[in-house]
Design an enzyme around this catalytic site. Structure first.
Site, short mmCIF file in Angstrom:
data_model
loop_
_atom_site.label_atom_id
_atom_site.label_comp_id
_atom_site.label_asym_id
_atom_site.label_seq_id
_atom_site.Cartn_x
_atom_site.Cartn_y
_atom_site.Cartn_z
N CYS A 113 0.80 -1.22 0.00
CA CYS A 113 0.00 0.00 0.00
C CYS A 113 0.84 1.28 0.00
O CYS A 113 0.31 2.36 -0.23
CB CYS A 113 -0.94 0.01 1.20
N HIS A 253 -2.84 6.92 3.39
CA HIS A 253 -3.37 5.70 2.79
C HIS A 253 -4.73 5.42 3.40
O HIS A 253 -4.91 5.46 4.63
CB HIS A 253 -2.40 4.55 3.05
N ASN A 283 -10.37 0.18 0.69
CA ASN A 283 -8.90 0.14 0.60
C ASN A 283 -8.50 -0.39 -0.77
O ASN A 283 -8.65 -1.58 -1.05
CB ASN A 283 -8.35 -0.75 1.71
#
Length: 326
Positions: A113, A253, A283
């Protein structure tokens, strides 16, 4: 020679899946998902869509906004944890070919990520070295194909999408001013796909199907994420002699809204400084930060000269951030 984000683009699949759909096959609810994660929807790729397809769409938008043709690119960088193929060929090479970027080198960044954060600094370094004048950086994921739909603790968290940025040389004081990149490999197994690589290859009839899917130690990752967001933002501000009042937005993030809220409390940074759009996209791993940046631009929430701080964390375990003057 400096490097700046010249333009952005984003693409998410047409299928928009609400939390209520999980209620049909998992012991969960819309209320539970929203209260624990902040997520309401996620977008799910169709059977014929892979990360290269999503990435291409985002890249074409970014190139169009930059006024550049694909053959002007010197490098295609793709951050992905769910590439079209395992190991090779790289998703970057596939996107390079689909775009017709005939003069570009291409490579993937496998940083989970945190991929877009690492990618910004990588692009900056390549431009500073003279290796390229214009670089395409793409974060693209089809995580719904590698997540465990039977695991209610992870299935509700992820979605598919892509974001792209054109990075070009700049000498006007704007651009990527600083980056803070770190890793903690001792936590490598906290977020992993256990089988399918050369360490534990897939063996027909022997390998459990679920070992091919994403697994996460939720509490460990949560605690790690909260701390490294605080560390990243604090480090970037301190070494650039800035206060939070100098920064327009922190773009973290988008893993879980509760992580972001906890980081805001721990750092004593006002919650409104953190830009959050996880409710719509969930996500999307390496794509969350470029999608968020694109949302900021499309909502006209950024002005020339604004300072923003990115903060990423993910598999590896990796973490870091960038200081960008818009």
């Amino acid at each position: 020679m400096g490097a700046a984000i010249r333009s952005l683009g984003a693409y998410v699949p047409k299928r928009r899946m609400s939390n209520h759909e999980f209620e049909e096959f998992l012991d969960t609810s819309d209320e539970w998902i929203q209260s624990h994660t902040g997520i309401k929807f996620r977008h799910v790729a169709s059977d014929d869509e892979a990360p290269s397809d999503l990435g291409r769409r985002a890249a074409e938008q970014a190139l169009g906004r930059a006024g550049l043709s694909p053959d002007q690119l010197g490098m295609v960088l793709v951050a992905t944890a769910s590439g079209d193929h395992v190991g090779f060929p790289s998703t970057a090479c596939i996107i390079q070919d689909k775009l017709g970027a005939s003069n570009a080198a291409a490579m993937d960044l496998l940083v989970g990520c945190t991929g877009f954060v690492y990618g910004l600094e990588t692009a900056k370094g390549l431009i500073a070295s003279g290796a390229a004048e214009h670089i395409l950086l793409v974060g693209s994921e089809v995580l719904t194909r590698i997540m465990d739909w039977e695991d209610r603790n992870t299935a509700v968290l992820f979605g598919d999408g892509a974001g792209a940025a054109v990075i070009s040389h700049s000498n006007n004081g704007c651009g990527i001013l600083d980056s803070f990149l770190r890793s903690d490999g001792s936590g490598a197994r906290a977020l992993a796909r256990e089988a399918g690589g050369t360490r534990t290859p897939f063996r027909p009839g022997q390998t459990d199907r679920r070992e091919l899917l994403l697994k996460m130690e939720g509490r460990l990752v949560y605690n790690f994420a909260v701390q490294v967001i605080v560390d990243t933002v604090t480090t970037i501000l301190t070494r650039n002699r800035l206060t939070i009042d100098d920064v327009k937005y922190i773009v973290p993030h988008q893993a879980n809204e509760r992580i972001i809220e906890a980081a805001a409390r721990r750092s004593r940074i006002p919650r409104e400084k953190f830009f959050v759009n996880i409710a719509e996209y969930a996500n999307t791993s390496a794509a969350t930060i470029p999608i968020a940046l694109n949302d900021l631009v499309e909502r006209e929430m950024l002005e020339p000269g604004d300072l923003i701080v990115t903060a990423g964390f993910g598999a590896g375990l990796t973490f870091g951030g960038n200081l960008v003057r818009w």
